[in-house]
Design a protein around this motif. Structure first.
Motif, PDB file in Angstrom:
ATOM      1  N   ASP A 171       0.815  -1.221   0.000  1.00 19.22           N
ATOM      2  CA  ASP A 171       0.000   0.000   0.000  1.00 19.22           C
ATOM      3  C   ASP A 171       0.848   1.270   0.000  1.00 19.22           C
ATOM      4  O   ASP A 171       0.384   2.346   0.374  1.00 19.22           O
ATOM      5  N   TRP A 188      -4.500   8.615  -3.787  1.00 23.29           N
ATOM      6  CA  TRP A 188      -5.593   7.637  -3.724  1.00 23.29           C
ATOM      7  C   TRP A 188      -5.476   6.797  -2.456  1.00 23.29           C
ATOM      8  O   TRP A 188      -4.400   6.598  -1.900  1.00 23.29           O
ATOM      9  N   TYR A 189      -6.620   6.273  -2.027  1.00 25.28           N
ATOM     10  CA  TYR A 189      -6.669   5.313  -0.924  1.00 25.28           C
ATOM     11  C   TYR A 189      -6.739   3.938  -1.584  1.00 25.28           C
ATOM     12  O   TYR A 189      -7.806   3.408  -1.836  1.00 25.28           O
ATOM     13  N   ASN A 212      -9.233   0.030  -4.780  1.00 24.74           N
ATOM     14  CA  ASN A 212      -9.221   1.488  -4.681  1.00 24.74           C
ATOM     15  C   ASN A 212     -10.471   1.935  -3.933  1.00 24.74           C
ATOM     16  O   ASN A 212     -11.590   1.747  -4.422  1.00 24.74           O
ATOM     17  N   ASP A 214     -15.489   6.648   1.385  1.00 23.88           N
ATOM     18  CA  ASP A 214     -15.309   6.025   2.699  1.00 23.88           C
ATOM     19  C   ASP A 214     -15.908   6.895   3.786  1.00 23.88           C
ATOM     20  O   ASP A 214     -15.372   7.946   4.115  1.00 23.88           O
ATOM     21  N   PRO A 267      -6.642   1.819   7.465  1.00 23.97           N
ATOM     22  CA  PRO A 267      -6.304   1.043   6.259  1.00 23.97           C
ATOM     23  C   PRO A 267      -6.033  -0.427   6.557  1.00 23.97           C
ATOM     24  O   PRO A 267      -6.444  -1.305   5.796  1.00 23.97           O
TER      25      PRO A 267
END
Length: 456
Positions: A361, A369-370, A390, A394, A400
């Motif tokens: 990650d 981006w997450y 992606n 949220d 995470p």
């Protein structure tokens, strides 16, 4: 433990052959580099990055906890342990042609032998012999199926598409009864009969609303959703949108529905789906879920903005209207199985596939981006393909690590395979549903089947 490398002595001829092969490899590499450079492409330097491995999961049965081996395969435990829940199969039909008569008794004996330790009790079926053509199978089903029949099994003489399609279409639309189709040649595999019977018993259990296994889900009152879209094979101007949502906190029961719409890669029926799923959840749990996590499959980079602007508001609208007095938080994750990066781990001066549960990650992901990569499957040959996730919306505000570990857990929950798969189970269920409808049914299945995994 120290590994000792044994020296191999080569003859002069062997040395020459090895040097010749090495020279060929070098020349091929030079040719490849030259060809790429003519297009303005160049090999970059090797990139090293840091990943981590999430802990392995325990598989929870009714009276046993299974710790999968490194290959994440618990098929042997299924035969000897009781599954979580199963409806007894008391009244069912078995249709077969003349060529299948000699294998029926052996198959039924194996089915009952593997079903009993699992807790799936199978009564002797009503056997109906028919001529080996699609219309004969369909006429027999129409004649003998009544409201008390729990399941229809058809032993098909060949894999001709019209056999399967006519049976599935009638039993999914006009007369909603779970069905199981098996090829005669599959039952002729004598050395594999117990494995075949185990696989069929698992599918039959799910189609009757049973639950096979579970994993530990720390989040309370969580609903997970899978969404997939594919084009209908009969009419390419129509797309099939599949929606599968969990119905209980243990994530072992499912609500499945699909709708056909004009061809587009964007779903316009998600509000109807989500409202129906929330109503089913409330009926089963007498409350609404506190968290909803949606996994959306089959989306490219160019579609992300459209998904955020068009699909996410549909989901939010249904959640807001259904839970006006309760805080119900939503997250939406785009899933992509086909991604370019490949990761390797270096160990003992050799390069090999990363272990199961590897998360990347950072460095390989996009800074704004997450997103993250997850390896949730093994590869017997070649390189293992990571799956790319992606998080495009949220509201749950999970860490995470918690989102990643939940995703890994859901890769254990696909009941058609006693092992890990490459994507979360709700995504794979949605894919199986849309594939069945797009290939064979071409209409929305009867809603009486929505509470079972009838499409496995």
């Amino acid at each position: 433990m120290k590994a000792v490398a044994e020296e191999t002595r080569l003859s002069p001829l062997g040395r020459q052959q090895r040097l010749a092969r090495l020279a060929d490899d070098i020349q091929r590499d030079k040719n490849a580099r030259f060809e790429l450079e003519t297009w303005g492409l160049h090999f970059g330097s090797q990139l090293s990055l840091t990943g981590r491995v999430v802990p392995s999961e325990k598989i929870l049965m009714q009276d046993y906890v299974c710790q999968p081996v490194s290959a994440a395969d618990w098929s042997k435990d299924i035969r000897s342990c009781k599954i979580l829940s199963a409806q007894p199969l008391n009244k069912w039909l078995l249709l077969c042609g003349n060529r299948a008569e000699n294998v029926i008794e052996n198959f039924l004996n194996c089915l009952r032998r593997v079903g009993s330790p699992m807790g799936f009790n199978v009564a002797y079926p009503k056997i109906i012999k028919v001529q080996e053509n699609p219309s004969a199978f369909l006429r027999a089903i129409q004649q003998h199926v009544d409201p008390d029949v729990q399941l229809v099994m058809c032993i098909l003489p060949s894999n001709q598409k019209n056999y399967y399609d006519s049976i599935k279409k009638y039993l999914s639309l006009d007369c909603p009864v779970p069905s199981q189709c098996v090829l005669t040649r599959t039952l002729n595999k004598q050395g594999m009969m117990m494995s075949v019977a185990t696989k069929i018993a698992m599918q039959m259990t799910c189609k009757l609303g049973g639950e096979l296994w579970a994993v530990e889900i720390p989040l309370k009152s969580l609903m997970v959703v899978g969404i997939d879209i594919c084009k209908d094979t009969f009419n390419r101007e129509v797309a099939v949108v599949g929606f599968v949502a969990s119905l209980n906190p243990r994530i072992t029961r499912w609500f499945s529905r699909c709708i056909l719409q004009k061809t587009t890669d964007i779903a316009d029926c998600l509000k109807v789906f989500m409202t129906g799923a929330l109503n089913k959840w409330y009926k089963h749990n007498h409350s609404l879920p506190a968290r909803i996590i949606v996994y959306r499959d089959g989306v490219g980079d160019g579609q992300l903005k459209t998904i955020v602007e068009y699909e996410v508001p549909q989901l939010l609208s249904s959640v807001t209207e259904s839970s006006s007095n309760i805080s119900c938080r939503l997250s939406v994750i785009v899933v992509r199985k086909k991604c370019m990066p490949r990761f390797f781990t270096e160990m003992n001066h050799t390069v090999q596939n990363p272990p199961l549960g590897t998360i990347v990650d950072a460095e390989a992901t996009r800074p704004k981006w997450y997103d993250f990569y997850l390896i949730s499957q093994t590869a017997c040959r070649g390189t293992v393909s990571p799956t790319y996730y992606n998080v495009i919306y949220d509201d749950n505000c999970l860490k995470p690590d918690h989102m990643q570990r939940l995703t890994f857990k859901l890769c254990h929950m696909y009941y058609n395979w006693q092992g890990l798969i490459s994507i979360p189970a709700p995504c794979q269920y949605a894919h199986k549903l849309t594939f069945l409808v797009a290939q064979s049914i071409h209409k929305e299945p009867n809603l009486e089947l929505a509470n079972s995994l009838f499409y496995l």
